[in-house]
Scaffold this motif. Sequence first.
Motif, PDB file in Angstrom:
ATOM      1  N   HIS A  48      22.199  31.675   8.114  1.00 21.00           N
ATOM      2  CA  HIS A  48      22.938  30.438   8.347  1.00 21.00           C
ATOM      3  C   HIS A  48      24.438  30.711   8.408  1.00 21.00           C
ATOM      4  O   HIS A  48      25.150  30.187   9.270  1.00 21.00           O
ATOM      5  N   ASN A  49      24.922  31.544   7.478  1.00 25.63           N
ATOM      6  CA  ASN A  49      26.351  31.874   7.486  1.00 25.63           C
ATOM      7  C   ASN A  49      26.727  32.730   8.684  1.00 25.63           C
ATOM      8  O   ASN A  49      27.876  32.698   9.133  1.00 25.63           O
ATOM      9  N   VAL A  64      20.819  30.647  21.593  1.00 25.04           N
ATOM     10  CA  VAL A  64      19.624  31.484  21.770  1.00 25.04           C
ATOM     11  C   VAL A  64      19.532  32.536  20.671  1.00 25.04           C
ATOM     12  O   VAL A  64      18.468  32.763  20.079  1.00 25.04           O
ATOM     13  N   PHE A  65      20.660  33.165  20.367  1.00 20.42           N
ATOM     14  CA  PHE A  65      20.678  34.203  19.336  1.00 20.42           C
ATOM     15  C   PHE A  65      20.263  33.635  17.983  1.00 20.42           C
ATOM     16  O   PHE A  65      19.467  34.233  17.251  1.00 20.42           O
ATOM     17  N   LEU A  66      20.777  32.462  17.634  1.00 26.89           N
ATOM     18  CA  LEU A  66      20.467  31.868  16.341  1.00 26.89           C
ATOM     19  C   LEU A  66      19.000  31.476  16.235  1.00 26.89           C
ATOM     20  O   LEU A  66      18.372  31.629  15.184  1.00 26.89           O
ATOM     21  N   LEU A  67      18.420  30.963  17.305  1.00 26.55           N
ATOM     22  CA  LEU A  67      17.013  30.574  17.277  1.00 26.55           C
ATOM     23  C   LEU A  67      16.109  31.801  17.101  1.00 26.55           C
ATOM     24  O   LEU A  67      15.110  31.751  16.371  1.00 26.55           O
ATOM     25  N   VAL A  68      16.459  32.909  17.760  1.00 26.39           N
ATOM     26  CA  VAL A  68      15.674  34.139  17.600  1.00 26.39           C
ATOM     27  C   VAL A  68      15.766  34.651  16.168  1.00 26.39           C
ATOM     28  O   VAL A  68      14.756  35.013  15.539  1.00 26.39           O
ATOM     29  N   ALA A  69      16.984  34.675  15.620  1.00 29.15           N
ATOM     30  CA  ALA A  69      17.173  35.147  14.245  1.00 29.15           C
ATOM     31  C   ALA A  69      16.457  34.246  13.247  1.00 29.15           C
ATOM     32  O   ALA A  69      15.852  34.723  12.280  1.00 29.15           O
ATOM     33  N   VAL A 117      24.517  23.774   1.803  1.00 31.21           N
ATOM     34  CA  VAL A 117      23.313  24.613   1.867  1.00 31.21           C
ATOM     35  C   VAL A 117      23.347  25.679   0.776  1.00 31.21           C
ATOM     36  O   VAL A 117      22.341  25.946   0.104  1.00 31.21           O
ATOM     37  N   SER A 118      24.509  26.302   0.581  1.00 32.05           N
ATOM     38  CA  SER A 118      24.638  27.303  -0.479  1.00 32.05           C
ATOM     39  C   SER A 118      24.380  26.677  -1.852  1.00 32.05           C
ATOM     40  O   SER A 118      23.796  27.309  -2.731  1.00 32.05           O
ATOM     41  N   GLY A 144      14.682  25.545   8.961  1.00 34.79           N
ATOM     42  CA  GLY A 144      14.520  24.280   9.679  1.00 34.79           C
ATOM     43  C   GLY A 144      15.851  23.602   9.941  1.00 34.79           C
ATOM     44  O   GLY A 144      16.074  23.036  11.025  1.00 34.79           O
ATOM     45  N   LEU A 145      16.759  23.669   8.954  1.00 33.32           N
ATOM     46  CA  LEU A 145      18.090  23.076   9.139  1.00 33.32           C
ATOM     47  C   LEU A 145      18.851  23.787  10.256  1.00 33.32           C
ATOM     48  O   LEU A 145      19.551  23.155  11.051  1.00 33.32           O
ATOM     49  N   ILE A 146      18.722  25.126  10.304  1.00 42.27           N
ATOM     50  CA  ILE A 146      19.414  25.881  11.348  1.00 42.27           C
ATOM     51  C   ILE A 146      18.875  25.501  12.724  1.00 42.27           C
ATOM     52  O   ILE A 146      19.635  25.297  13.681  1.00 42.27           O
TER      53      ILE A 146
END
Length: 320
Positions: A68-69, A111-116, A181-182, A210-212
């Motif tokens: 997330h960070n 796209v990168f964040l969804l894959v991660a 979130v932290s 899920g939040l991401i």
Amino acid sequence: MAEHAHDRHDHSHAHGGGGHSHGGHSHAPATFGRAFAIGISLNIAFVIIEAIYGFASESMALVADAGHNLSDVLGLIVAWIASVLVKRAPTARFTYGLRGSSILAALFNAVFLLVATGAIAWEAVARLIAPEPQPVAGLTVMVVAGIGILINGATAWLFASGSSDINIRGAYLHMVADAAVSAGVVITGLIIVLTGAAWIDPVVSLVIAGLIVWATWGLLRDSVVMSLSAVPPGIDPAAVGAYLRGRPGVADLHDLHIWSMSTTDIALTAHLVMAERHPGNAFLNTAAAELKARFGIAHATLQIEEAGGPACILAGDCTP
């Protein structure tokens, strides 16, 4: 024949003859460059620390929060790049400058964040269905996530004074949300310390994932829509067409296009058929100013055609 008016952050142009009118553009203040540099450095350092301790303590919640960070880092980088590139002057090849690069960067980011995030969720599910739950160092989770609250809070403070700029305000709100979130991860560590329920860790990592996805999905949708030159959300092309048709002397309108030049700039082109002769620069300047004030369209190009003349070859094209 041309008239120009400039100030520090806004410019407008009106051209006779061809009938072009250009509205203004707003950019993030250059003084936020230092805030971006500090915020990105702090968050990169924290992502590395959080990922290392997350794997060392067997905490998927920490690993998920590190992901997330990482989204914070990419988001800040994208915002910083956009704030620099939108100031690049147009060239003979890139006639709109490099404004569109911010759209491409946002699409890559999403796209990168969804894959991660998919990788994080996969590992969390594997831990949930494992016969024996892996032990989690709850105290380590609490300490590392607590540091995250401080770093995200400090980064948010760096952008607190820029609420009048939508890009800076977005970065500020993102940092505030990540501090929350932290805080959730700290609560997870506390529950593990008090109850020994290691299963809560992968569950929380799934919630964070899920939040991401929830936050990133909108970015993906908007960046894809922008890359396809769709009418930006919140702008009614029929209302824009009705306004232009209602201008004095306008007999008809055709070939109306509205699209995003970047994540912050909206452009318009249209052909106006005038009942009489060319209306002059005052008409163009007024139309540009009102398109910006009413619809947020800061870069308008209007082509003037005289009624009764040869029909335009684009007549009937994209007219709401």
